[in-house]
Design a protein around this motif. Sequence first.
Motif: not given
Length: 231
Positions: A118-123, A125-143
């Motif tokens: 039912r859930d729609v994944i976006t930048d 909401s969902g699992v990708m939100k914290p990762f997308c926020d981290a990628f936007a900062k242009n530093g090292a990002v943990s997996n």
Amino acid sequence: MKLTSVVAIAMLMSVSCKMEQSKTDDKPDQGNQPIVVSTERNFTDSEVAIGKRICAALKNKRELFETITNMQEQFRFRGESRDCGQVNPSTIVEFPASISNTSTTDFEYVSTRVNFFRDVITDQSGVMKPFCDAFAKNGAVSNQIASGNNFLRLNLLISEGYDRIEVAKLNKDKSLVSTEAVSIITSTTQAGKKFFGVEKDRIRYSLCSSATNAKQFSSVRQIWLSAITPF
């Protein structure tokens, strides 16, 4: 001197074994599901590029879904499910789903089908939100990130022409709870931009709770086939 050398070698072997054990402990038993759970680390430059491309596509989808009329637009999916103890999917069916955007970020697919995503994944909401926020900062990002009482560990790759995320949900002791893989339509495909961010192929493997199915996983899969309405 010989005794000293033997002791030194034994100590080195002991340290090496402990290091190898530590690496092994970081990777949980993966049971009968095919997604490889990687060790905790920072993403490489090529993985960051994939992540940013996925986040841009998910942002594109979110912005489009914000503009459509609630429940007016529809997608067609194919759904598959496999219960604990089964080798092949028990049900394979095509079904329509409408897009609900009553919330500005947490969109939903609405259908009469019971077992589907039912859930729609976006930048945002969902699992990708914290990762997308981290990628936007242009530093090292943990997996790996902490999520409530669990950890989420992410793989970023290209599979069969699609940008793909693979997410492992781990307990605090790093035992595996579930894994999920999503192939996402991005700028690497020939689809129109209005479909960027759509979950082309999504599958989740969940650990069976029954003792008779220890380390076995059930699965739900959802494949995007087409848009029913013109958007």
